[in-house]
Design a protein around this motif. Structure first.
Motif, PDB file in Angstrom:
ATOM      1  N   GLN A  86       0.819  -1.218   0.000  1.00 57.04           N
ATOM      2  CA  GLN A  86       0.000   0.000   0.000  1.00 57.04           C
ATOM      3  C   GLN A  86       0.852   1.267   0.000  1.00 57.04           C
ATOM      4  O   GLN A  86       0.316   2.376   0.065  1.00 57.04           O
ATOM      5  CB  GLN A  86      -0.916   0.001   1.229  1.00 57.04           C
ATOM      6  N   HIS A  87       2.178   1.102  -0.059  1.00 54.53           N
ATOM      7  CA  HIS A  87       3.128   2.223   0.001  1.00 54.53           C
ATOM      8  C   HIS A  87       2.851   3.103   1.222  1.00 54.53           C
ATOM      9  O   HIS A  87       2.906   4.333   1.163  1.00 54.53           O
ATOM     10  CB  HIS A  87       3.064   3.066  -1.277  1.00 54.53           C
ATOM     11  N   SER A  88       2.551   2.428   2.312  1.00 55.17           N
ATOM     12  CA  SER A  88       2.177   3.132   3.537  1.00 55.17           C
ATOM     13  C   SER A  88       3.398   3.687   4.267  1.00 55.17           C
ATOM     14  O   SER A  88       4.415   3.005   4.412  1.00 55.17           O
ATOM     15  CB  SER A  88       1.421   2.181   4.477  1.00 55.17           C
ATOM     16  N   LEU A  89       3.288   4.934   4.687  1.00 49.11           N
ATOM     17  CA  LEU A  89       4.295   5.546   5.548  1.00 49.11           C
ATOM     18  C   LEU A  89       3.655   5.839   6.896  1.00 49.11           C
ATOM     19  O   LEU A  89       3.718   6.956   7.420  1.00 49.11           O
ATOM     20  CB  LEU A  89       4.854   6.806   4.900  1.00 49.11           C
ATOM     21  N   ASN A  90       3.026   4.804   7.440  1.00 50.17           N
ATOM     22  CA  ASN A  90       2.373   4.900   8.744  1.00 50.17           C
ATOM     23  C   ASN A  90       2.792   3.718   9.609  1.00 50.17           C
ATOM     24  O   ASN A  90       3.369   2.752   9.113  1.00 50.17           O
ATOM     25  CB  ASN A  90       0.850   4.917   8.591  1.00 50.17           C
ATOM     26  N   GLY A  91       2.495   3.798  10.889  1.00 49.66           N
ATOM     27  CA  GLY A  91       2.812   2.713  11.812  1.00 49.66           C
ATOM     28  C   GLY A  91       4.130   2.945  12.524  1.00 49.66           C
ATOM     29  O   GLY A  91       4.723   4.016  12.449  1.00 49.66           O
ATOM     30  N   SER A  92       4.591   1.925  13.219  1.00 47.80           N
ATOM     31  CA  SER A  92       5.821   2.039  13.997  1.00 47.80           C
ATOM     32  C   SER A  92       7.014   1.566  13.183  1.00 47.80           C
ATOM     33  O   SER A  92       6.894   0.713  12.300  1.00 47.80           O
ATOM     34  CB  SER A  92       5.716   1.238  15.297  1.00 47.80           C
ATOM     35  N   PHE A  93       8.175   2.124  13.477  1.00 47.62           N
ATOM     36  CA  PHE A  93       9.411   1.721  12.813  1.00 47.62           C
ATOM     37  C   PHE A  93      10.547   1.883  13.808  1.00 47.62           C
ATOM     38  O   PHE A  93      10.798   2.970  14.316  1.00 47.62           O
ATOM     39  CB  PHE A  93       9.665   2.571  11.570  1.00 47.62           C
ATOM     40  N   ARG A  94      11.230   0.779  14.106  1.00 49.52           N
ATOM     41  CA  ARG A  94      12.259   0.745  15.145  1.00 49.52           C
ATOM     42  C   ARG A  94      13.649   0.743  14.506  1.00 49.52           C
ATOM     43  O   ARG A  94      13.938  -0.132  13.694  1.00 49.52           O
ATOM     44  CB  ARG A  94      12.073  -0.488  16.018  1.00 49.52           C
ATOM     45  N   ILE A  95      14.457   1.720  14.901  1.00 47.66           N
ATOM     46  CA  ILE A  95      15.780   1.893  14.305  1.00 47.66           C
ATOM     47  C   ILE A  95      16.857   1.789  15.383  1.00 47.66           C
ATOM     48  O   ILE A  95      16.848   2.535  16.356  1.00 47.66           O
ATOM     49  CB  ILE A  95      15.902   3.267  13.619  1.00 47.66           C
ATOM     50  N   GLY A  96      17.775   0.879  15.215  1.00 49.16           N
ATOM     51  CA  GLY A  96      18.945   0.821  16.074  1.00 49.16           C
ATOM     52  C   GLY A  96      20.018   1.738  15.523  1.00 49.16           C
ATOM     53  O   GLY A  96      20.077   1.980  14.310  1.00 49.16           O
ATOM     54  N   ILE A  97      20.868   2.264  16.371  1.00 49.75           N
ATOM     55  CA  ILE A  97      21.937   3.152  15.909  1.00 49.75           C
ATOM     56  C   ILE A  97      23.133   3.051  16.852  1.00 49.75           C
ATOM     57  O   ILE A  97      22.970   2.912  18.070  1.00 49.75           O
ATOM     58  CB  ILE A  97      21.433   4.613  15.801  1.00 49.75           C
ATOM     59  N   LEU A  98      24.320   3.090  16.289  1.00 56.34           N
ATOM     60  CA  LEU A  98      25.525   3.003  17.107  1.00 56.34           C
ATOM     61  C   LEU A  98      25.685   4.256  17.961  1.00 56.34           C
ATOM     62  O   LEU A  98      25.426   5.375  17.487  1.00 56.34           O
ATOM     63  CB  LEU A  98      26.763   2.851  16.216  1.00 56.34           C
ATOM     64  N   PRO A  99      26.155   4.104  19.201  1.00 55.73           N
ATOM     65  CA  PRO A  99      26.375   5.273  20.079  1.00 55.73           C
ATOM     66  C   PRO A  99      27.416   6.244  19.537  1.00 55.73           C
ATOM     67  O   PRO A  99      27.415   7.414  19.919  1.00 55.73           O
ATOM     68  CB  PRO A  99      26.852   4.649  21.394  1.00 55.73           C
ATOM     69  N   THR A 100      28.296   5.783  18.646  1.00 56.34           N
ATOM     70  CA  THR A 100      29.308   6.673  18.077  1.00 56.34           C
ATOM     71  C   THR A 100      28.792   7.413  16.842  1.00 56.34           C
ATOM     72  O   THR A 100      29.510   8.235  16.266  1.00 56.34           O
ATOM     73  CB  THR A 100      30.574   5.881  17.693  1.00 56.34           C
ATOM     74  N   ILE A 101      27.565   7.123  16.443  1.00 57.43           N
ATOM     75  CA  ILE A 101      26.929   7.816  15.320  1.00 57.43           C
ATOM     76  C   ILE A 101      25.809   8.724  15.810  1.00 57.43           C
ATOM     77  O   ILE A 101      25.660   9.865  15.350  1.00 57.43           O
ATOM     78  CB  ILE A 101      26.364   6.800  14.299  1.00 57.43           C
ATOM     79  N   ASP A 121       5.522   6.250  13.820  1.00 51.35           N
ATOM     80  CA  ASP A 121       5.953   6.249  15.215  1.00 51.35           C
ATOM     81  C   ASP A 121       7.368   5.672  15.270  1.00 51.35           C
ATOM     82  O   ASP A 121       7.556   4.465  15.370  1.00 51.35           O
ATOM     83  CB  ASP A 121       4.990   5.421  16.063  1.00 51.35           C
ATOM     84  N   PHE A 122       8.349   6.546  15.158  1.00 54.34           N
ATOM     85  CA  PHE A 122       9.741   6.101  15.166  1.00 54.34           C
ATOM     86  C   PHE A 122      10.204   5.792  16.584  1.00 54.34           C
ATOM     87  O   PHE A 122       9.891   6.514  17.524  1.00 54.34           O
ATOM     88  CB  PHE A 122      10.655   7.184  14.586  1.00 54.34           C
ATOM     89  N   HIS A 123      10.972   4.724  16.723  1.00 50.85           N
ATOM     90  CA  HIS A 123      11.619   4.391  17.994  1.00 50.85           C
ATOM     91  C   HIS A 123      13.113   4.235  17.720  1.00 50.85           C
ATOM     92  O   HIS A 123      13.525   3.424  16.896  1.00 50.85           O
ATOM     93  CB  HIS A 123      11.065   3.082  18.576  1.00 50.85           C
ATOM     94  N   ILE A 124      13.931   5.035  18.397  1.00 48.18           N
ATOM     95  CA  ILE A 124      15.378   4.992  18.217  1.00 48.18           C
ATOM     96  C   ILE A 124      16.017   4.332  19.435  1.00 48.18           C
ATOM     97  O   ILE A 124      15.721   4.678  20.576  1.00 48.18           O
ATOM     98  CB  ILE A 124      15.957   6.411  18.058  1.00 48.18           C
ATOM     99  N   ILE A 125      16.915   3.374  19.182  1.00 49.43           N
ATOM    100  CA  ILE A 125      17.570   2.653  20.266  1.00 49.43           C
ATOM    101  C   ILE A 125      19.072   2.620  19.993  1.00 49.43           C
ATOM    102  O   ILE A 125      19.506   2.128  18.948  1.00 49.43           O
ATOM    103  CB  ILE A 125      17.047   1.205  20.382  1.00 49.43           C
ATOM    104  N   GLU A 126      19.872   3.138  20.926  1.00 48.09           N
ATOM    105  CA  GLU A 126      21.322   3.074  20.783  1.00 48.09           C
ATOM    106  C   GLU A 126      21.818   1.707  21.261  1.00 48.09           C
ATOM    107  O   GLU A 126      21.468   1.255  22.341  1.00 48.09           O
ATOM    108  CB  GLU A 126      22.000   4.181  21.592  1.00 48.09           C
ATOM    109  N   MET A 127      22.652   1.084  20.457  1.00 47.59           N
ATOM    110  CA  MET A 127      23.229  -0.210  20.835  1.00 47.59           C
ATOM    111  C   MET A 127      24.469  -0.500  20.005  1.00 47.59           C
ATOM    112  O   MET A 127      24.646   0.069  18.926  1.00 47.59           O
ATOM    113  CB  MET A 127      22.198  -1.343  20.686  1.00 47.59           C
TER     114      MET A 127
END
Length: 308
Positions: A86-101, A121-127
Motif C-alpha cells: 500500500q506504500h504506507s508511511l504509517n505505523g511504527s518503525f524501530r531503528i537501532g543506531i551506534l552510540p558513536t553515530i 511512530d519512530f523508535h530509536i535505540i542506541e546499541m
C-alpha cells in the motif's frame, strides 16, 4: 497460545521485570502476569523464575521465548508486506543506531523527519553492533544505522555516507604541533579509546596497528567520545572523533583537531536491514533524509581515503 501472550513473555525476557514489560506492552502488570501464568498452566511448564530481586527465564523458558520471537517476527512480516504493498508511511518503525553515530547524525535529520511524517511512530535505540545483529535477527528492530563490516555480510548494507576519523590532540601533547597525524605517530601516545566491542575503536586499532592500545582502558572503562574529548581538553593525550562531530565544536575546540595524513581512514555508515526486509518505502525515506542532511562531500568515497 496467542500472539499477545508471546508478546508478553518476550517483553519480560527482554526487560527481566514485569512492571517494565507491562509498560512496554501497554497493559497493567496484573494483566500481563495473569496472561503469562495462564500460558504457563496451558503449557505445563514454568517459563520464568520469580523473586523479589529479579525475573529469570528457566531453561525451558528460554526455548519457549526463542520460538515466540520467531513467530512474532513472522507475524509482523505479514503486516509489513501489506504496508509496503500500500506504500504506507504509517505505523511504527524501530531503528537501532551506534552510540558513536547517534549524537552527531540524529540532530541533523531526525526531528525534521518526524515532523514531516507524523503518521510514523519512530523508535530509536542506541546499541553496539553485536546487539544490533541480534535485534535485527529477532525482529526487535526494523533497521539500523551502523558501519559496514565484514561480519555484517548476512544483512543488506546500503551506504549513507563516508565519514573520516579525526584526531583530537591535547595542547600539551607533542602531536599538537603536527598539521596532520600519521598512524605511525601513535605508537607511544596515551590514547583515550572506547572499550573493545565498539567498532569505532576496533577499526582504529586495526588501521593504526595499535597492538598495545590498553593503557587508557586501565584508567577509564566504559567511556564515551564526549568524555574522552573533555579529558583531552584538560591536557592529556589523544582521542578520536567522527567527522560529523566537527560542526558541533567551538573555535577553541577546533584548535585541537588534527586530520589524518593520506590515506585518510573513513568508515562507511550504512542502513542495515535483514535479507527478508520488505518495507523499502520506509527505508528509502530514511536514506533520503540522511543524505539530504549531511555534507555533500561525505556522500562519495574518493581515492585519498581508505575504508576501514
Amino acid at each position: 497460545m496467542t500472539l499477545q501472550q508471546m508478546e508478553y513473555i518476550v517483553a519480560v525476557y527482554r526487560y527481566r521485570h514485569f512492571a517494565n514489560a507491562a509498560e512496554q506492552c501497554g497493559v497493567t502488570q496484573p494483566t500481563l502476569s495473569a496472561m503469562i501464568q495462564k500460558l504457563e498452566k496451558e503449557l505445563g511448564v514454568k517459563i520464568f523464575e520469580r523473586s523479589s530481586q529479579q525475573v529469570t527465564p528457566t531453561a525451558i523458558g528460554k526455548l519457549v521465548v526463542e520460538q515466540a520471537w520467531k513467530v512474532l517476527s513472522r507475524a509482523n512480516k505479514i503486516k509489513d508486506i501489506v504496508a509496503e504493498e500500500q506504500h504506507s508511511l504509517n505505523g511504527s518503525f524501530r531503528i537501532g543506531i551506534l552510540p558513536t553515530i547517534a549524537p552527531y547524525l540524529l540532530p541533523r535529520f531526525f526531528t525534521k523527519l518526524e515532523k514531516e511524517n507524523p503518521g510514523i511512530d519512530f523508535h530509536i535505540i542506541e546499541m553496539k553492533t553485536a546487539d544490533i545483529k541480534k535485534a535485527l535477527n529477532r525482529g526487535e528492530l526494523d533497521a539500523a544505522i551502523a558501519v559496514r563490516l565484514d561480519e555484517l555480510e548476512a544483512f543488506n548494507q546500503t551506504s549513507l555516507y563516508y565519514e573520516q576519523f579525526i584526531a583530537y590532540v591535547a595542547e600539551t601533547d607533542p602531536l599538537f604541533n603536527n598539521k596532520n597525524i600519521k598512524a605511525s605517530d601513535l605508537g607511544n601516545e596515551f590514547l583515550w579509546l572506547l572499550d573493545e566491542g565498539h567498532c569505532f575503536r576496533d577499526q582504529l586499532v586495526k588501521f593504526c596497528n595499535l597492538k598495545s592500545a590498553t593503557e587508557s582502558k586501565s584508567k577509564y572503562s566504559l567511556g564515551s567520545i564526549e568524555t574522552f574529548m573533555r579529558m583531552v581538553e584538560s591536557g592529556q593525550g589523544v582521542t578520536f572523533i567522527p567527522e560529523l562531530a566537527l560542526s558541533q565544536l567551538s573555535d577553541k575546540q577546533m584548535r585541537l583537531v588534527r586530520p589524518f595524513a593520506l590515506p585518510i581512514p573513513v568508515r562507511d555508515v550504512v542502513l542495515l536491514t535483514t535479507k527478508t526486509f520488505v518495507r523499502h518505502s520506509m527505508a528509502e525515506l530514511i536514506i533520503k533524509s540522511v543524505k539530504d542532511n549531511v555534507p555533500q562531500s561525505m556522500l562519495t568515497y574518493n581515492n585519498t581515503e581508505q575504508r576501514i
